[in-house]
Design a protein around this motif. Structure first.
Motif, mmCIF file in Angstrom:
data_model
loop_
_atom_site.group_PDB
_atom_site.id
_atom_site.type_symbol
_atom_site.label_atom_id
_atom_site.label_comp_id
_atom_site.label_asym_id
_atom_site.label_seq_id
_atom_site.Cartn_x
_atom_site.Cartn_y
_atom_site.Cartn_z
ATOM 1 N N LEU A 59 20.244 -50.549 7.858
ATOM 2 C CA LEU A 59 21.473 -51.308 7.606
ATOM 3 C C LEU A 59 21.178 -52.778 7.320
ATOM 4 C CD1 LEU A 59 24.026 -49.854 10.163
ATOM 5 C CD2 LEU A 59 23.483 -49.142 7.843
ATOM 6 N N ALA A 60 20.214 -53.334 8.034
ATOM 7 C CA ALA A 60 19.851 -54.730 7.780
ATOM 8 C C ALA A 60 19.337 -54.878 6.351
ATOM 9 C CB ALA A 60 18.784 -55.182 8.777
ATOM 10 N N LEU A 61 18.447 -53.986 5.973
ATOM 11 C CA LEU A 61 17.915 -54.009 4.613
ATOM 12 C C LEU A 61 19.036 -53.766 3.604
ATOM 13 C CD1 LEU A 61 15.451 -54.121 2.784
ATOM 14 C CD2 LEU A 61 15.228 -51.663 3.064
ATOM 15 N N GLY A 62 19.888 -52.775 3.917
ATOM 16 C CA GLY A 62 21.000 -52.447 3.032
ATOM 17 C C GLY A 62 21.913 -53.642 2.807
ATOM 18 N N SER A 63 22.176 -54.397 3.881
ATOM 19 C CA SER A 63 23.045 -55.569 3.749
ATOM 20 C C SER A 63 22.431 -56.582 2.795
ATOM 21 C CB SER A 63 23.262 -56.223 5.113
ATOM 22 O OG SER A 63 23.807 -55.278 6.006
ATOM 23 N N ILE A 64 21.127 -56.781 2.922
ATOM 24 C CA ILE A 64 20.456 -57.726 2.021
ATOM 25 C C ILE A 64 20.550 -57.223 0.579
ATOM 26 C CG2 ILE A 64 18.256 -58.784 1.408
ATOM 27 C CD1 ILE A 64 17.482 -58.600 4.372
ATOM 28 N N ILE A 65 20.305 -55.917 0.389
ATOM 29 C CA ILE A 65 20.373 -55.346 -0.964
ATOM 30 C C ILE A 65 21.771 -55.532 -1.551
ATOM 31 C CG2 ILE A 65 20.272 -53.212 -2.307
ATOM 32 C CD1 ILE A 65 18.146 -52.204 -0.416
ATOM 33 N N LEU B 7 28.928 -51.953 7.319
ATOM 34 C CA LEU B 7 27.458 -51.966 7.277
ATOM 35 C C LEU B 7 26.921 -53.317 7.733
ATOM 36 C CD1 LEU B 7 26.510 -50.194 3.907
ATOM 37 C CD2 LEU B 7 26.488 -49.239 6.192
ATOM 38 N N PHE B 8 27.572 -54.386 7.232
ATOM 39 C CA PHE B 8 27.145 -55.736 7.608
ATOM 40 C C PHE B 8 27.282 -55.943 9.110
ATOM 41 C CE2 PHE B 8 27.709 -56.549 3.160
ATOM 42 C CZ PHE B 8 26.784 -57.542 2.891
ATOM 43 N N VAL B 9 28.469 -55.601 9.621
ATOM 44 C CA VAL B 9 28.749 -55.836 11.039
ATOM 45 C C VAL B 9 27.738 -55.080 11.904
ATOM 46 C CG1 VAL B 9 30.412 -55.417 12.873
ATOM 47 C CG2 VAL B 9 31.183 -56.304 10.669
ATOM 48 N N LEU C 109 26.188 -43.788 2.901
ATOM 49 C CA LEU C 109 25.728 -43.956 4.280
ATOM 50 C C LEU C 109 26.829 -44.554 5.156
ATOM 51 C CD1 LEU C 109 23.325 -43.779 6.186
ATOM 52 C CD2 LEU C 109 22.658 -46.071 5.460
ATOM 53 N N ALA C 110 27.577 -45.506 4.591
ATOM 54 C CA ALA C 110 28.665 -46.132 5.344
ATOM 55 C C ALA C 110 29.655 -45.073 5.828
ATOM 56 C CB ALA C 110 29.376 -47.173 4.478
ATOM 57 N N TRP C 111 29.952 -44.091 4.961
ATOM 58 C CA TRP C 111 30.918 -43.061 5.351
ATOM 59 C C TRP C 111 30.347 -42.113 6.389
ATOM 60 C CZ3 TRP C 111 35.990 -42.748 4.979
ATOM 61 C CH2 TRP C 111 36.600 -43.705 4.158
ATOM 62 N N GLY D 32 31.157 -40.417 11.755
ATOM 63 C CA GLY D 32 30.304 -39.902 12.826
ATOM 64 C C GLY D 32 30.964 -39.882 14.196
ATOM 65 N N SER D 33 30.237 -39.322 15.174
ATOM 66 C CA SER D 33 30.851 -39.038 16.468
ATOM 67 C C SER D 33 31.311 -40.295 17.200
ATOM 68 C CB SER D 33 29.874 -38.254 17.347
ATOM 69 O OG SER D 33 28.746 -39.060 17.583
ATOM 70 N N SER D 34 30.538 -41.402 17.057
ATOM 71 C CA SER D 34 31.001 -42.611 17.720
ATOM 72 C C SER D 34 31.375 -43.648 16.662
ATOM 73 C CB SER D 34 29.923 -43.142 18.646
ATOM 74 O OG SER D 34 28.683 -43.087 17.994
ATOM 75 N N GLY D 35 31.713 -43.156 15.490
ATOM 76 C CA GLY D 35 31.999 -44.030 14.364
ATOM 77 C C GLY D 35 33.375 -44.654 14.446
ATOM 78 N N LEU D 36 33.682 -45.373 13.386
ATOM 79 C CA LEU D 36 34.922 -46.144 13.339
ATOM 80 C C LEU D 36 36.155 -45.265 13.534
ATOM 81 C CD1 LEU D 36 35.954 -49.004 12.763
ATOM 82 C CD2 LEU D 36 36.096 -48.380 10.366
ATOM 83 N N LEU D 37 36.207 -44.181 12.767
ATOM 84 C CA LEU D 37 37.404 -43.349 12.772
ATOM 85 C C LEU D 37 37.634 -42.736 14.143
ATOM 86 C CD1 LEU D 37 39.382 -42.768 10.554
ATOM 87 C CD2 LEU D 37 38.208 -40.621 10.112
#
Lengths: 308, 274
Positions: free
Chosen positions: B237-243, B29-31, A139-141, A146-151
């Protein structure tokens, strides 16, 4: 020197075994291994057998009626899109496994030979992301690409691109990047273990005899670490071949893998026999390198045995 | 020495880069879970606890969390028990089909999840005609955790020599006393480590579980289903961070138990030598 002492004394303690009974009497052996056997047979071998049988059926339920047919095989042979998809999945799994191993090797090398007292910390730093949620890391990737993502934001800021747009998202490349990210720490560990087992004496002997560092690496370190490299490759290749979560999240239509089609057959199209056939085809592809590897490790073990 | 360090420098730099590569997405994810915007975009809008507060009100989510805890706990318990018993037999005895058991038990480690999940679906639904349930998910999680549990306990049992058990029995201990007072205490760190590894394996499993999920679901499956609603992404993401924090703590604990293991091994080996 202490290493040498260790090597001499260690086997002695381990080989001083007798035939005396252990803490658990041998009569209980059956109840020790029984439950594990049952679990493996009932929940792994039986499902695989059922799956194999299902490839010869057109109906997923009602096992009492039995019509034996090659209909699924005919359909599989006549559908080029299945073959293309299988080939592409094998290719992607190969690329992911190769890239993971190449990227992980130097990591393993540093951990095994250069980390010193930081070694346990380094291993821990590799294990934590390796073991934490697969889904969330994929999911992080999806967000990064994504379009407004980090990259996109970074590239926009650097003036490399003109407007915010998804970078690589929904392409096979995104799948490959994400999976290398997921598997890299997994690949590093078996290689580090293999490197760690190389006797320091061998490396010393090589340099004493005048071998240049790169020659020592190419002719001693690398060959001796091959079992770890192969284990790492398979550890990545096999699960990647069956991967469907990552393609579904970041792959888009071009990044679809055989796992997605199998998933569709079981959950949406409800064509279980076809799903079973595709799964079996995938297992067959997995078995070929796995069989090859076990043969290889048998040979190299026999060779190693000759030196003893 | 300095020469050595200079030579090692490229390695260190590469390792640092890889670690950044590994941790940056997780940090992201955290941020974003604290970002005051429902859109996953940069630049960040500002700090908020909002998404974490919304977690508290999500009833279905707590149901899935509770399910996951139960499934993870029960499957980890049985996987450790089964794995430890088999590990003991394999390390201490030679018996028929020993190599087959070893080979077979390592298969779930590498078997593609989709194949395993589909096979189990056929077994449960098509052959047995069961309704899919948390119990069946638990049984399947036991299967995928057995290999790791076996390997962890085997490593520990192989590390300390059989001599300790023999010494206890030579000194008059019965087999059961030996088991309870020598073997069990020595393997305890490994048993705990195995349990924790199995727990996180089950807690994070998605790819196989989703195929055999009925009406009641586990946390990763629920989390994935939430991805269909982009507006809920920050809550995910909030849940994911806790996990991630939770599983990281468990993993560190498990690793610590295992490495405490090996140092203890070295000491005991030295003592026996003397």
């Amino acid at each position: 020197m202490s290493d040498y002492v260790n090597q001499v004394t260690h086997p002695v303690t381990n080989s001083r075994t007798t035939n005396k009974e252990s803490a658990i009497p041998r009569s209980l052996l059956g109840s020790l291994i029984g439950p594990t056997w049952i679990w493996l047979v009932l929940f792994m071998l039986l499902p695989m057998l059922l799956m194999f049988l299902m490839t010869f059926r057109t109906e997923a339920f009602n096992w009492r009626e039995w019509e034996f047919t090659f209909e699924n095989y005919r359909k599989f042979i006549e559908t080029p899109s299945y073959h293309r998809l299988l080939l592409r999945s094998v290719w992607m799994a190969f690329v992911v496994a190769a890239l993971s191993v190449v990227a992980a090797y130097p990591v393993a090398y540093v951990v095994a030979f250069q980390a010193g007292r930081w070694r346990n910390l380094m291993i821990m730093l590799l294990i934590v992301p390796a073991m934490s949620s697969f889904l969330l890391r994929v999911l992080a990737w999806r967000i990064i690409l994504g379009s407004s993502g980090l990259l996109s934001t970074v590239l926009l800021g650097l003036g490399i691109i003109d407007e915010a747009a998804p970078i690589l998202l929904y392409t096979p490349t995104a799948v490959i990047i994400t999976l290398v990210y997921v598997w890299l720490p997994f690949a590093a560990l078996p290689i580090a273990v293999a490197l760690n087992q190389i006797e320091p004496n061998l490396l010393e002997a090589a340099s004493d005899l005048g071998a240049k560092p790169y020659a020592t690496f190419l002719r001693i370190t690398l060959p001796l670490s091959m079992p770890g490299v192969i284990a790492a490759f398979l550890f990545v290749f096999i699960p990647t071949l069956g991967e469907y979560v990552t393609p579904a999240l970041v792959g888009g239509p071009e990044g679809v893998m055989i796992g997605n089609i199998i998933w569709d057959q079981f959950s949406r199209a409800l064509n279980w026999p076809m799903g079973a056939l595709l799964s079996m085809a995938m297992l067959l592809i997995v078995l070929i390198p796995a069989g090859f590897i076990s043969l290889y490790s048998k040979i190299s073990r026999e060779r190693a045995g000759n030196y003893d | 020495m300095t020469n050595n360090r200079l030579r090692n420098l490229p390695g260190y730099v590469y390792l640092a880069l890889v670690l950044i590569f590994l941790y940056l997405p997780i940090a992201l994810l955290f941020v974003l879970s604290f970002n005051d915007s429902a859109v996953m975009a940069f630049p960040l809008r500002g700090f908020t606890w909002h998404w974490y507060q919304e977690l508290l009100g999500a009833g279905e989510l707590w149901q899935a969390t509770r399910n996951s805890f139960i499934v993870a706990f029960v499957s980890a318990f049985f996987a450790t028990l089964l794995g430890a018993m088999a590990a003991f037999a394999i390390v201490r005895y030679r018996f028929r089909w020993r190599d087959s058991l070893l080979a077979l038990s390592s298969i779930p480690l590498v078997m593609p999840s989709i194949v395993l999940g589909a096979g189990l679906l056929i077994l449960f639904r098509s052959l047995m005609g069961f309704e899919l349930s948390l119990g069946l998910i638990t049984a399947s999680h036991i299967l995928i955790s057995i290999p790791a549990c076996m390997l962890i306990v085997m490593a520990r049992l192989a590390g300390f020599s059989k001599n300790l058990e023999e010494a206890a029995m030579d000194l008059g201990a019965t087999p059961w006393q030996t088991l309870l007072r020598v073997t069990l205490p020595i393997s305890l760190p490994a048993l705990l480590a195995a349990f924790l590894v199995a727990f996180t394996t089950s807690f994070d499993e998605y790819a196989m579980t989703t195929l055999i999920t009925g009406t009641e679901t586990t946390l990763p499956v629920y989390l994935y289903s939430m991805l269909r609603f982009p507006r809920k992404l920050p809550i995910v993401l909030a849940l994911g961070s806790i996990i991630i924090v939770g599983t990281s703590v468990i993993i560190i604990l498990a690793e610590w138990l295992r490495s405490a293991d090996t140092t203890a091994n070295k000491n005991s080996a030295v003592e026996v030598d003397r």
